[in-house]
Design a protein around this motif. Sequence first.
Motif, PDB file in Angstrom:
ATOM      1  N   ASP A   1       3.052  10.892   0.394  1.00  0.00           N
ATOM      2  CA  ASP A   1       3.761  12.057  -0.123  1.00  0.00           C
ATOM      3  C   ASP A   1       4.552  11.741  -1.383  1.00  0.00           C
ATOM      4  OD1 ASP A   1       3.226  13.949   2.164  1.00  0.00           O
ATOM      5  OD2 ASP A   1       4.233  12.350   3.248  1.00  0.00           O
ATOM      6  N   LEU A   2       5.153  10.555  -1.423  1.00  0.00           N
ATOM      7  CA  LEU A   2       5.906  10.100  -2.578  1.00  0.00           C
ATOM      8  C   LEU A   2       5.489   8.674  -2.894  1.00  0.00           C
ATOM      9  CD1 LEU A   2       8.116  11.692  -0.504  1.00  0.00           C
ATOM     10  CD2 LEU A   2       9.526  11.482  -2.538  1.00  0.00           C
ATOM     11  N   ALA A   3       5.730   8.252  -4.120  1.00  0.00           N
ATOM     12  CA  ALA A   3       5.451   6.871  -4.523  1.00  0.00           C
ATOM     13  C   ALA A   3       6.557   6.411  -5.457  1.00  0.00           C
ATOM     14  CB  ALA A   3       4.085   6.760  -5.207  1.00  0.00           C
ATOM     15  N   ILE A   4       6.972   5.172  -5.288  1.00  0.00           N
ATOM     16  CA  ILE A   4       8.044   4.626  -6.117  1.00  0.00           C
ATOM     17  C   ILE A   4       7.644   3.252  -6.624  1.00  0.00           C
ATOM     18  CG2 ILE A   4       9.792   5.907  -4.838  1.00  0.00           C
ATOM     19  CD1 ILE A   4      10.573   3.306  -3.440  1.00  0.00           C
ATOM     20  N   GLY A   5       8.084   2.942  -7.829  1.00  0.00           N
ATOM     21  CA  GLY A   5       7.948   1.587  -8.327  1.00  0.00           C
ATOM     22  C   GLY A   5       9.081   0.742  -7.778  1.00  0.00           C
ATOM     23  N   SER A   6       8.775  -0.476  -7.389  1.00  0.00           N
ATOM     24  CA  SER A   6       9.794  -1.358  -6.810  1.00  0.00           C
ATOM     25  C   SER A   6       9.873  -2.659  -7.597  1.00  0.00           C
ATOM     26  CB  SER A   6       9.470  -1.657  -5.342  1.00  0.00           C
ATOM     27  OG  SER A   6      10.409  -2.567  -4.813  1.00  0.00           O
ATOM     28  N   ARG A   7      11.103  -2.991  -7.988  1.00  0.00           N
ATOM     29  CA  ARG A   7      11.359  -4.254  -8.677  1.00  0.00           C
ATOM     30  C   ARG A   7      11.795  -5.346  -7.709  1.00  0.00           C
ATOM     31  NH1 ARG A   7      15.785  -1.274 -12.198  1.00  0.00           N
ATOM     32  NH2 ARG A   7      16.163  -0.615 -10.047  1.00  0.00           N
ATOM     33  N   LEU A   8      11.888  -5.012  -6.420  1.00  0.00           N
ATOM     34  CA  LEU A   8      12.464  -5.937  -5.454  1.00  0.00           C
ATOM     35  C   LEU A   8      11.448  -6.479  -4.462  1.00  0.00           C
ATOM     36  CD1 LEU A   8      15.809  -4.041  -4.697  1.00  0.00           C
ATOM     37  CD2 LEU A   8      15.354  -5.816  -6.395  1.00  0.00           C
ATOM     38  N   THR A   9      10.168  -6.194  -4.647  1.00  0.00           N
ATOM     39  CA  THR A   9       9.153  -6.799  -3.793  1.00  0.00           C
ATOM     40  C   THR A   9       8.813  -8.183  -4.319  1.00  0.00           C
ATOM     41  OG1 THR A   9       7.344  -5.833  -5.083  1.00  0.00           O
ATOM     42  CG2 THR A   9       8.186  -4.529  -3.242  1.00  0.00           C
ATOM     43  N   ARG A  10       8.189  -8.989  -3.491  1.00  0.00           N
ATOM     44  CA  ARG A  10       7.914 -10.376  -3.872  1.00  0.00           C
ATOM     45  C   ARG A  10       6.941 -10.490  -5.033  1.00  0.00           C
ATOM     46  NH1 ARG A  10       7.351 -13.724   1.870  1.00  0.00           N
ATOM     47  NH2 ARG A  10       9.526 -13.388   2.592  1.00  0.00           N
ATOM     48  N   SER A  11       6.019  -9.550  -5.124  1.00  0.00           N
ATOM     49  CA  SER A  11       5.011  -9.636  -6.187  1.00  0.00           C
ATOM     50  C   SER A  11       5.443  -8.965  -7.483  1.00  0.00           C
ATOM     51  CB  SER A  11       3.697  -9.024  -5.705  1.00  0.00           C
ATOM     52  OG  SER A  11       3.889  -7.702  -5.261  1.00  0.00           O
TER      53      SER A  11
ATOM     54  N   ALA B   1      12.604  13.091   6.925  1.00  0.00           N
ATOM     55  CA  ALA B   1      11.705  14.189   7.301  1.00  0.00           C
ATOM     56  C   ALA B   1      10.325  13.696   7.702  1.00  0.00           C
ATOM     57  CB  ALA B   1      11.582  15.182   6.143  1.00  0.00           C
ATOM     58  N   GLY B   2      10.095  12.387   7.630  1.00  0.00           N
ATOM     59  CA  GLY B   2       8.811  11.839   8.052  1.00  0.00           C
ATOM     60  C   GLY B   2       7.784  11.713   6.955  1.00  0.00           C
ATOM     61  N   CYS B   3       8.201  11.839   5.696  1.00  0.00           N
ATOM     62  CA  CYS B   3       7.252  11.672   4.602  1.00  0.00           C
ATOM     63  C   CYS B   3       6.867  10.203   4.449  1.00  0.00           C
ATOM     64  CB  CYS B   3       7.866  12.166   3.278  1.00  0.00           C
ATOM     65  SG  CYS B   3       8.139  13.932   3.209  1.00  0.00           S
ATOM     66  N   ARG B   4       5.667   9.969   3.975  1.00  0.00           N
ATOM     67  CA  ARG B   4       5.208   8.600   3.714  1.00  0.00           C
ATOM     68  C   ARG B   4       5.504   8.245   2.260  1.00  0.00           C
ATOM     69  NH1 ARG B   4      -0.525   7.863   5.562  1.00  0.00           N
ATOM     70  NH2 ARG B   4       0.481   7.343   7.533  1.00  0.00           N
ATOM     71  N   ILE B   5       6.230   7.151   2.072  1.00  0.00           N
ATOM     72  CA  ILE B   5       6.632   6.696   0.746  1.00  0.00           C
ATOM     73  C   ILE B   5       5.867   5.418   0.424  1.00  0.00           C
ATOM     74  CG2 ILE B   5       8.553   5.958  -0.695  1.00  0.00           C
ATOM     75  CD1 ILE B   5      10.413   7.577   1.113  1.00  0.00           C
ATOM     76  N   HIS B   6       5.079   5.478  -0.621  1.00  0.00           N
ATOM     77  CA  HIS B   6       4.280   4.333  -1.041  1.00  0.00           C
ATOM     78  C   HIS B   6       5.042   3.555  -2.113  1.00  0.00           C
ATOM     79  CE1 HIS B   6       0.645   2.023  -1.899  1.00  0.00           C
ATOM     80  NE2 HIS B   6       0.831   2.263  -3.183  1.00  0.00           N
TER      81      HIS B   6
END
Length: 461
Positions: free
Chosen positions: A138-148, A216-221
């Motif tokens: 449902d949503l997608a975010i860029g992450s600077r805090l993942t290992r890769s 609300a149960g949305c899936r965040i990628h």
Amino acid sequence: MRTDSSPGSLPAREHLPAAGAGTPVLDVVIPVYNEEKDLGPCVRRLHEHLARTFPYAFRITVADNASTDGTPRVAAGLAADLAAVRSVRLEQKGRGRALGTVWSASEAPVLAYMDVDLSTDLNALLPLVAPLISGHSDLAIGSRLTRSSRVVRGAKREFISRTYNLILRGSLQARFSDAQCGFKAIRRDVAQVLLPLVEDTGWFFDTEMLVLAERAGCRIHEVPVDWVDDPDSTVHIVRTATDDLKGVWRVGRALATGSLPLDRLARPFGDDPRDRDLSGVPQGLARQLVGFCVVGALSTLFYLLLYSGFRHFAGSQLANALALLVSAVANTAANRRLTFGVRGRGGAVRHQAQGLVVFGIGLALTSGSLAALSAATADPDHSTELAVLIAANLAATVLRFLLFRAWVFPDAEPPAPAPDHRLPEPRLPVSGPVDPYRTRSDATVRLQPVRPADTDPRDVR
């Protein structure tokens, strides 16, 4: 927190159909305030990248937050030069206000935004929106805090970012890793439901949206990104951090008091539309199991505390019966309200009476276990008694859930979704080319197919 509107229920996730010619699948919003220097190179670089790599029609929307410099002139020039660019002028500041306004009016099925400095590597843009197009998320975010992820920034900003996300995890139970990265996307049908609930109009806007979406149960990628800090950033760190903490307190209080209608948004366990056509499948089973387990764990702890207290002045059988009776009444009341969603006083006496029957069955199991222990050991120690009671209560818990669901609360159903009272989509003043085939008199843009880039990528840096 806005609670005066009925946002409706979340739609089923489905793969977006191939759009017709000229209809943008993706609308990338760039909120700007006094960015006349960086706006032109940013938009041209983004346009070149999308024209070269994105397989669908797209649009870039420059959302001007009441700039006082030459930003409106630059934005209008870009809209005139590039067919897939439009500009929108807002007379009030606020990044959240800009995103909410443009996203609410956009007809593109996938909505995204990124900061004007383009700190995030653009190669992450297609992986960001692909799960939304496919219907996976449902949503997608860029992450600077993942290992890769690969990030270049100072120790001060690194510390502030990680501390802020730890605060979100500890106070709002957020499970996403990076709330502040200016690189996010959302499906339009989900945005239409969530945006009316988001109150913040500044930098806390996307954090609030993510928290509500998750509840609300949305899936965040999450997409790992390569990110380079902009040393010329005009963000006021102290003021922004203060506003964010105020937002965390406001949202946390609203969630704690239940003033948000998130229960009307929650998705069913099986979200594939085909799952809803199956007959004979119990509805709400997963949610009821979770609620029952939580109530059961708390009831077991309450029961053990009561048993230990009663054991000081009574024998094991009497202490067990008293502790089980008190905890059973509390357990039935909690499951009636929280697990099976029964409201009001109607049927409460009958439910408690049936709950006492279930209690009797549990009493027989636990008392029988204690009797068996006494027969096996003349003087069992207290820890052994507790271990036997825990095992007996686990068996009684499974039976209690089945009896509650099939006998005590057989007619309990999830509440029907609230009627949809969405307001008509707002119309924004825009600049840029207008589709000549559009017959409506408003100024909404319908874009023509994107022209391939003519320039060398090295010329637009």
